[in-house]
Design an enzyme around this catalytic site. Structure first.
Site, PDB file in Angstrom:
ATOM      1  N   ARG A 106      34.841 -28.079   3.478  1.00  0.00           N
ATOM      2  CA  ARG A 106      35.129 -28.741   4.750  1.00  0.00           C
ATOM      3  C   ARG A 106      36.379 -29.599   4.606  1.00  0.00           C
ATOM      4  NH1 ARG A 106      31.880 -25.626   6.003  1.00  0.00           N
ATOM      5  NH2 ARG A 106      29.983 -25.820   7.243  1.00  0.00           N
ATOM      6  N   LEU A 127      31.366 -42.779  16.983  1.00  0.00           N
ATOM      7  CA  LEU A 127      32.133 -42.689  15.739  1.00  0.00           C
ATOM      8  C   LEU A 127      33.634 -42.850  15.979  1.00  0.00           C
ATOM      9  CD1 LEU A 127      32.257 -41.933  12.714  1.00  0.00           C
ATOM     10  CD2 LEU A 127      32.137 -39.535  13.387  1.00  0.00           C
ATOM     11  N   TYR A 133      27.262 -25.358  21.480  1.00  0.00           N
ATOM     12  CA  TYR A 133      28.232 -26.464  21.498  1.00  0.00           C
ATOM     13  C   TYR A 133      29.656 -25.918  21.620  1.00  0.00           C
ATOM     14  CZ  TYR A 133      30.886 -30.426  19.609  1.00  0.00           C
ATOM     15  OH  TYR A 133      31.793 -31.447  19.421  1.00  0.00           O
ATOM     16  N   PRO A 142      39.816 -32.320  16.178  1.00  0.00           N
ATOM     17  CA  PRO A 142      39.684 -32.914  14.843  1.00  0.00           C
ATOM     18  C   PRO A 142      38.780 -32.054  13.974  1.00  0.00           C
ATOM     19  CG  PRO A 142      38.251 -34.065  16.385  1.00  0.00           C
ATOM     20  CD  PRO A 142      38.958 -32.981  17.169  1.00  0.00           C
ATOM     21  N   TRP A 197      21.285 -30.160   1.268  1.00  0.00           N
ATOM     22  CA  TRP A 197      21.056 -28.876   1.941  1.00  0.00           C
ATOM     23  C   TRP A 197      22.049 -27.840   1.448  1.00  0.00           C
ATOM     24  CZ3 TRP A 197      20.881 -30.320   7.878  1.00  0.00           C
ATOM     25  CH2 TRP A 197      19.773 -31.153   8.100  1.00  0.00           C
ATOM     26  N   LYS A 199      20.582 -40.459   2.819  1.00  0.00           N
ATOM     27  CA  LYS A 199      19.611 -39.880   1.885  1.00  0.00           C
ATOM     28  C   LYS A 199      19.781 -40.465   0.484  1.00  0.00           C
ATOM     29  CE  LYS A 199      20.079 -35.300   2.915  1.00  0.00           C
ATOM     30  NZ  LYS A 199      19.723 -33.879   3.024  1.00  0.00           N
TER      31      LYS A 199
HETATM   32  P1  GDP Z   1      29.432 -28.378  10.152  1.00  0.00           P
HETATM   33  O1  GDP Z   1      30.771 -28.614   9.556  1.00  0.00           O
HETATM   34  O2  GDP Z   1      29.476 -28.210  11.638  1.00  0.00           O
HETATM   35  O3  GDP Z   1      28.693 -27.247   9.486  1.00  0.00           O
HETATM   36  O4  GDP Z   1      28.586 -29.675  10.000  1.00  0.00           O
HETATM   37  P2  GDP Z   1      27.901 -30.586   8.919  1.00  0.00           P
HETATM   38  O5  GDP Z   1      28.546 -31.915   8.915  1.00  0.00           O
HETATM   39  O6  GDP Z   1      26.449 -30.571   9.273  1.00  0.00           O
HETATM   40  O7  GDP Z   1      28.181 -29.958   7.472  1.00  0.00           O
HETATM   41  C1  GDP Z   1      27.351 -29.005   7.029  1.00  0.00           C
HETATM   42  C2  GDP Z   1      27.552 -28.636   5.554  1.00  0.00           C
HETATM   43  O8  GDP Z   1      27.053 -29.642   4.685  1.00  0.00           O
HETATM   44  C3  GDP Z   1      26.697 -27.406   5.324  1.00  0.00           C
HETATM   45  O9  GDP Z   1      27.291 -26.625   4.309  1.00  0.00           O
HETATM   46  C4  GDP Z   1      25.385 -28.007   4.847  1.00  0.00           C
HETATM   47  O10 GDP Z   1      24.615 -27.093   4.095  1.00  0.00           O
HETATM   48  C5  GDP Z   1      25.906 -29.149   3.975  1.00  0.00           C
HETATM   49  N1  GDP Z   1      24.906 -30.239   3.816  1.00  0.00           N
HETATM   50  C6  GDP Z   1      24.363 -30.642   2.647  1.00  0.00           C
HETATM   51  N2  GDP Z   1      23.473 -31.623   2.835  1.00  0.00           N
HETATM   52  C7  GDP Z   1      23.465 -31.879   4.161  1.00  0.00           C
HETATM   53  C8  GDP Z   1      22.742 -32.802   4.977  1.00  0.00           C
HETATM   54  O11 GDP Z   1      21.931 -33.593   4.509  1.00  0.00           O
HETATM   55  N3  GDP Z   1      23.012 -32.800   6.306  1.00  0.00           N
HETATM   56  C9  GDP Z   1      23.929 -31.938   6.861  1.00  0.00           C
HETATM   57  N4  GDP Z   1      24.168 -31.993   8.172  1.00  0.00           N
HETATM   58  N5  GDP Z   1      24.609 -31.030   6.117  1.00  0.00           N
HETATM   59  C10 GDP Z   1      24.377 -30.995   4.792  1.00  0.00           C
END
Ligand code: GDP
Length: 302
Positions: free
Chosen positions: A198, A12, A126, A153, A191, A177
């Site tokens: 974020r 990426l 991690y 980052p 999810w 999706k």
């Molecule tokens: P994080 O910032 O390390 O938690 O990483 P992610 O990129 O996996 O972001 C996760 C957030 O997005 C969580 O709040 C998940 O519940 C939400 N989310 C919603 N749909 C999805 C999905 O399809 N995949 C992932 N990875 N996260 C999702």
């Protein structure tokens, strides 16, 4: 600098270093988990090394593969940093992530708060592996006086991402999706609750900022690369649905993990160094990413 080695060169971030001086390598050719393989490429007289290679994943990948995430990341970091020292590489940038920060910490996150408490349980393997890269860099700076440093980052997205639905990060997973839901006329299932916040940063911006860090930054502390603009997962879904012209039903699967609720970061350090830097707005970055995804669907990582 004329000769810069980029590990994770197909990934990426690594794929976004453009120009003759960059020599990009991927895991198929050099297995950096092996110290001999790591040294065999790093010894070739580089002016700088950018270490982006890592075992990464979203909240799903992290929770289900903790052993792999710990072992592969700690081995790669340890080997790459030590190989650079042995090969007398003068400049090195190592990638950390905002996942390294403690779960229970006063926000915003700053470069001083990495080790103040345990990370979130969903990605602790991690996070601890990556925290050790910070310790190794500080130790090498202190003992050997090397100009090695790390960047932190926030959530990166962009073209060339891994669009794996189970293990990928939220933006590429949602794009994939949404594509399937649109094509098969089925609901799009998200999810969690959609409430978590974020900070997203476009991979091209990360590459530009890292070029600057490699050439110019020389502090013991890591430097956070962030827009410091929070957005809810729900609002990201809204943008993706609009950009992909999805008209079907959106469902929220609250049995799936939300992960950390938020992790706002303070970008004042990079802002002070580069006050005029213009971050790509999320909507524009998503548009480019989705266009790239739709035209390259057959060949992408997924
Ligand atoms: P994080 O910032 O390390 O938690 O990483 P992610 O990129 O996996 O972001 C996760 C957030 O997005 C969580 O709040 C998940 O519940 C939400 N989310 C919603 N749909 C999805 C999905 O399809 N995949 C992932 N990875 N996260 C999702």
């Amino acid at each position: 600098m004329d000769r810069v080695l980029v590990t994770g060169g197909n990934g990426l971030v690594g794929s976004q270093f453009i120009g003759e001086k960059y020599h990009k390598i991927g895991s198929k050719k050099y297995d950096l988990i092996n110290p001999i393989a790591s040294y065999s490429i790093i010894k070739r007289e580089w002016d700088g090394v950018i270490h982006t290679a890592a075992k990464v994943g979203g909240v799903g990948g992290n929770m289900n593969h903790k052993g792999e995430f710990f072992y592969q990341n700690i081995m790669m970091n340890t080997n790459v940093i030590e190989s650079c020292r042995q090969a007398d590489v003068k400049n090195l940038v190592v990638f950390l992530s905002t996942c390294v920060f403690p779960n229970d910490v006063e926000y915003p996150l700053t470069e001083k708060k990495i080790h103040l408490g345990p990370p979130h349980f969903s990605n602790d393997a991690y996070a601890y592996a990556k925290r050790m890269a910070d310790i190794q860099i500080r130790s090498y700076r202190e003992q050997y006086g090397l100009n090695y440093k790390s960047v932190i980052p926030t959530n990166i997205y962009g073209i060339n991402d891994n669009f794996d639905i189970e293990n990928g990060h939220v933006i590429p997973s949602l794009i994939h999706k949404c594509f399937i839901a649109r094509e098969t006329k089925t609901p799009l299932t998200i999810w969690g609750s959609g409430k978590p916040l974020r900070e997203f940063i476009y991979n091209k911006d990360v590459a530009k900022l890292t070029e600057w860090v490699l050439e110019n930054y020389n502090e013991d502390e890591p430097i956070i690369l962030s827009t410091s603009e929070e957005i809810s997962i729900k609002d990201v879904v809204g943008m993706i649905v609009e950009l992909m012209n999805f008209k079907g039903e959106v469902k929220w699967d609250t049995d799936k993990p939300d992960g950390q609720f938020r992790k706002p970061s303070d970008n004042s350090k990079i802002k002070n160094y580069l006050p005029d830097f213009k971050f790509t707005p999320l909507y524009d970055g998503l548009k480019e990413t989705i266009e790239w995804f739709e035209s390259n669907y057959e060949n992408i990582r997924k």
